[in-house]
Design a protein around this motif. Structure first.
Motif, PDB file in Angstrom:
ATOM      1  N   SER A 191     119.354  24.299  15.744  1.00 31.17           N
ATOM      2  CA  SER A 191     119.438  22.977  16.382  1.00 31.17           C
ATOM      3  C   SER A 191     119.726  23.094  17.877  1.00 31.17           C
ATOM      4  CB  SER A 191     120.536  22.148  15.707  1.00 31.17           C
ATOM      5  OG  SER A 191     121.789  22.785  15.806  1.00 31.17           O
ATOM      6  N   TYR A 192     119.553  24.286  18.429  1.00 28.10           N
ATOM      7  CA  TYR A 192     119.831  24.531  19.845  1.00 28.10           C
ATOM      8  C   TYR A 192     118.934  23.669  20.737  1.00 28.10           C
ATOM      9  CZ  TYR A 192     119.463  26.906  24.366  1.00 28.10           C
ATOM     10  OH  TYR A 192     119.414  27.193  25.707  1.00 28.10           O
ATOM     11  N   VAL A 193     119.554  23.069  21.741  1.00 27.51           N
ATOM     12  CA  VAL A 193     118.820  22.284  22.743  1.00 27.51           C
ATOM     13  C   VAL A 193     119.326  22.703  24.120  1.00 27.51           C
ATOM     14  CG1 VAL A 193     118.321  19.978  23.633  1.00 27.51           C
ATOM     15  CG2 VAL A 193     118.579  20.317  21.176  1.00 27.51           C
ATOM     16  N   PRO A 194     118.441  23.132  25.018  1.00 32.67           N
ATOM     17  CA  PRO A 194     118.883  23.513  26.364  1.00 32.67           C
ATOM     18  C   PRO A 194     119.571  22.342  27.061  1.00 32.67           C
ATOM     19  CG  PRO A 194     116.624  24.218  25.979  1.00 32.67           C
ATOM     20  CD  PRO A 194     116.989  23.316  24.835  1.00 32.67           C
ATOM     21  N   SER A 195     120.615  22.628  27.806  1.00 36.59           N
ATOM     22  CA  SER A 195     121.355  21.571  28.492  1.00 36.59           C
ATOM     23  C   SER A 195     120.508  20.982  29.622  1.00 36.59           C
ATOM     24  CB  SER A 195     122.658  22.136  29.064  1.00 36.59           C
ATOM     25  OG  SER A 195     122.375  23.107  30.060  1.00 36.59           O
TER      26      SER A 195
ATOM     27  N   ASP B  39     115.980  24.962  39.269  1.00 39.47           N
ATOM     28  CA  ASP B  39     114.767  25.503  39.900  1.00 39.47           C
ATOM     29  C   ASP B  39     114.610  26.999  39.638  1.00 39.47           C
ATOM     30  OD1 ASP B  39     114.095  23.017  40.944  1.00 39.47           O
ATOM     31  OD2 ASP B  39     115.260  23.331  42.773  1.00 39.47           O
ATOM     32  N   ASP B  40     115.610  27.565  38.986  1.00 40.73           N
ATOM     33  CA  ASP B  40     115.589  28.993  38.650  1.00 40.73           C
ATOM     34  C   ASP B  40     115.318  29.141  37.155  1.00 40.73           C
ATOM     35  OD1 ASP B  40     115.924  31.693  38.325  1.00 40.73           O
ATOM     36  OD2 ASP B  40     117.897  31.799  39.280  1.00 40.73           O
ATOM     37  N   ALA B  41     114.369  29.984  36.782  1.00 39.52           N
ATOM     38  CA  ALA B  41     113.990  30.134  35.370  1.00 39.52           C
ATOM     39  C   ALA B  41     115.000  30.939  34.566  1.00 39.52           C
ATOM     40  CB  ALA B  41     112.616  30.804  35.278  1.00 39.52           C
ATOM     41  N   HIS B  42     115.819  31.743  35.225  1.00 37.98           N
ATOM     42  CA  HIS B  42     116.639  32.723  34.504  1.00 37.98           C
ATOM     43  C   HIS B  42     117.885  32.189  33.808  1.00 37.98           C
ATOM     44  CE1 HIS B  42     114.077  35.266  37.101  1.00 37.98           C
ATOM     45  NE2 HIS B  42     114.129  36.093  36.073  1.00 37.98           N
ATOM     46  N   PRO B  43     118.570  31.142  34.332  1.00 35.97           N
ATOM     47  CA  PRO B  43     119.748  30.656  33.595  1.00 35.97           C
ATOM     48  C   PRO B  43     119.441  30.250  32.154  1.00 35.97           C
ATOM     49  CG  PRO B  43     119.776  29.801  35.818  1.00 35.97           C
ATOM     50  CD  PRO B  43     118.454  30.501  35.646  1.00 35.97           C
ATOM     51  N   LEU B  44     118.304  29.607  31.925  1.00 34.14           N
ATOM     52  CA  LEU B  44     117.920  29.228  30.561  1.00 34.14           C
ATOM     53  C   LEU B  44     117.708  30.466  29.698  1.00 34.14           C
ATOM     54  CD1 LEU B  44     116.949  27.288  28.341  1.00 34.14           C
ATOM     55  CD2 LEU B  44     114.691  27.350  29.394  1.00 34.14           C
ATOM     56  N   LEU B  45     117.026  31.449  30.268  1.00 35.71           N
ATOM     57  CA  LEU B  45     116.766  32.674  29.510  1.00 35.71           C
ATOM     58  C   LEU B  45     118.060  33.414  29.199  1.00 35.71           C
ATOM     59  CD1 LEU B  45     113.589  33.920  31.383  1.00 35.71           C
ATOM     60  CD2 LEU B  45     113.713  32.731  29.216  1.00 35.71           C
TER      61      LEU B  45
ATOM     62  N   ALA C 122     114.061  26.715  22.356  1.00 39.53           N
ATOM     63  CA  ALA C 122     113.918  26.572  23.811  1.00 39.53           C
ATOM     64  C   ALA C 122     112.451  26.442  24.187  1.00 39.53           C
ATOM     65  CB  ALA C 122     114.543  27.771  24.517  1.00 39.53           C
ATOM     66  N   LEU C 123     111.593  27.204  23.517  1.00 41.68           N
ATOM     67  CA  LEU C 123     110.152  27.128  23.790  1.00 41.68           C
ATOM     68  C   LEU C 123     109.626  25.734  23.466  1.00 41.68           C
ATOM     69  CD1 LEU C 123     107.536  28.507  24.617  1.00 41.68           C
ATOM     70  CD2 LEU C 123     107.269  29.297  22.251  1.00 41.68           C
ATOM     71  N   GLU C 124     110.093  25.168  22.349  1.00 41.46           N
ATOM     72  CA  GLU C 124     109.683  23.807  21.999  1.00 41.46           C
ATOM     73  C   GLU C 124     110.112  22.825  23.086  1.00 41.46           C
ATOM     74  OE1 GLU C 124     111.302  22.783  18.220  1.00 41.46           O
ATOM     75  OE2 GLU C 124     110.245  24.357  17.116  1.00 41.46           O
ATOM     76  N   ALA C 125     111.363  22.984  23.550  1.00 38.36           N
ATOM     77  CA  ALA C 125     111.901  22.055  24.552  1.00 38.36           C
ATOM     78  C   ALA C 125     111.161  22.166  25.888  1.00 38.36           C
ATOM     79  CB  ALA C 125     113.395  22.312  24.762  1.00 38.36           C
ATOM     80  N   VAL C 126     110.947  23.404  26.360  1.00 42.90           N
ATOM     81  CA  VAL C 126     110.305  23.560  27.668  1.00 42.90           C
ATOM     82  C   VAL C 126     108.816  23.229  27.595  1.00 42.90           C
ATOM     83  CG1 VAL C 126     111.989  25.240  28.477  1.00 42.90           C
ATOM     84  CG2 VAL C 126     109.938  26.045  27.324  1.00 42.90           C
TER      85      VAL C 126
END
Length: 283
Positions: A47-51, A58-64, A201-205
């Protein structure tokens, strides 16, 4: 034969059977608990959803980094223990123990006791999305028996706040002894968890990317329409400027003519009323 020889030959006594049974039951309980923790972790990661801040970055790495979780190259599965004995809490005062958890699926256990008197105790989890009550703050009889609990930390990073509240007491200081153990998840659970989070995360982005594409198309169309409108208005303004120059020139000319006409009207009225100066000399 002697009893020791019977045991050595494989004949178990009643006490040995009881010990073996208890050992098996204890092992079964541990396995059941481990399975329950793994299932709870799987449910939380599924059930994870990125904040919002990660999606807005603007930086891709914090999510990763959040999806990856702890690095397995230096991952330590040893429990972290936070404890103190007889910590004084003054009357009308409050004492907080903050603990930061960065590994999702960590199991937190606590045990608290107080000397002589009770205390109000509660646990909250602070995340970017808000604050969650893990244990509602309430007065507990920790002076009569230890107050214990165990819970799983799902989404991270998370700040756990263990609060000891003595604000209700006007007369007595309290002394608190606590032990908080944070046990990181098993390596296999970390691996499963990061894969589940990656999918979510892939679904969300992907969804967000589709929405961005739609908004981008709308924004591009709006910009084009506004640019055309600006050009039209700029052309209209230039034409208006030319008209303004013409009107301004005419206004200045008319102002001069008006002054002349006013002077002429004044002088003509004076002649009609008073006559001409050269006519008076003829009389």
């Amino acid at each position: 034969p002697a009893p020791s020889e019977e045991v050595a030959n494989g004949d178990a006594t009643g006490d040995d059977l009881t010990a073996d049974s208890e050992s098996t039951t204890s092992k079964d309980n541990v396995e059941l608990e481990a399975r329950a923790i793994a299932q709870a972790m799987q449910s939380a990661d599924a059930s994870y959803v990125p904040s919002p801040s990660l999606l807005a970055s603007d930086d891709a790495h914090p999510l990763l980094s959040q999806v990856d979780g702890p690095s397995l190259s230096n991952f330590n599965t040893d429990p972290s223990v936070y404890q103190a004995k007889s910590v004084p809490i003054a009357l009308r005062a409050k004492f907080d123990v903050p603990i930061h958890v960065t590994a999702g699926g960590s199991v937190v256990e606590y045990e608290i006791t107080t000397d002589v008197y009770d205390i109000a105790f509660g646990v909250t989890a602070e995340r970017e999305e808000g604050v969650t009550n893990v244990k509602e703050s309430e007065r507990v009889d920790s002076h009569l028996e230890p107050v214990t609990g165990k819970f799983l930390v799902g989404s991270v990073p998370c700040a756990l706040i263990f609060s000891f509240d003595n604000e209700y007491s006007w007369f007595r200081e309290k002394r608190v002894t606590y032990k908080i153990t944070v046990t990181p998840p098993r390596t296999e659970n970390v691996i499963k968890g990061r894969r589940l989070r990656a999918k979510k995360a892939l679904e969300a982005v992907t969804k967000d990317s589709e929405e961005i594409a739609e908004r981008y198309e709308t924004s591009t169309q709006t910009r084009s329409e506004l640019e055309k409108e600006v050009k039209r208005l700029e052309k209209e303004i230039e034409e208006k400027k030319k008209s303004l120059d013409v009107v301004s020139t005419e206004e200045k000319w008319l102002e001069k003519k008006r002054v002349v006409r006013d002077e002429q009207i004044k002088l003509l009225n004076k002649r009609i009323e008073n006559g001409w100066d050269d006519e008076k000399s003829e009389e």
